[in-house]
Scaffold this motif. Structure first.
Motif: not given
Length: 120
Positions: A106-111
């Motif tokens: 994941n990033t800050k916005d998506i998994a």
């Protein structure tokens, strides 16, 4: 032998909104997962993405399989794993899937999750 692969991507903010009510987590997460994902939207999103990826391996979507029948856990090292219950377990047996390989990122916005179902 690889039986199937599946991948899924989900926005973490979307999962956070969906988990803000009591009904969604009750319908989606296995009892053993609820404590793991409670208060952790990125983990909830990752687990949900794994569930979506597993049913893509089945090539059925959630038709005949409930999301809570696909339990996603973490080993002490953090490595994710899948435990199937009910109809999901039956479907895997029918397809001769005996081993699951799971990756979540994941990033800050998506998994994102990537899953391989294998017959060993």
């Amino acid at each position: 032998m690889i039986i199937g692969v599946g991948t899924d991507v989900i926005e973490i903010k979307r999962m956070e909104k969906m988990c803000s009510g009591n009904r969604f987590p009750e319908r989606i997460f296995h009892a053993n997962e609820k404590e793991l994902v409670a208060g952790y939207p990125s983990k909830a999103a990752g687990n949900f993405a794994v569930k979506e990826a597993v049913v893509k391996v089945f090539a059925t979507g959630f038709c005949g399989v409930e999301a809570y029948e696909i339990e996603v856990g973490r080993e002490e090292s953090g490595k994710p794993y899948v435990v199937l219950h009910g109809n999901a377990k039956k479907k895997a047996a029918q397809m001769n899937i005996t081993k699951w390989h799971v990756s979540i990122s994941n990033t800050k916005d998506i998994a994102i999750a990537f899953v391989i179902g294998e017959s060993v």
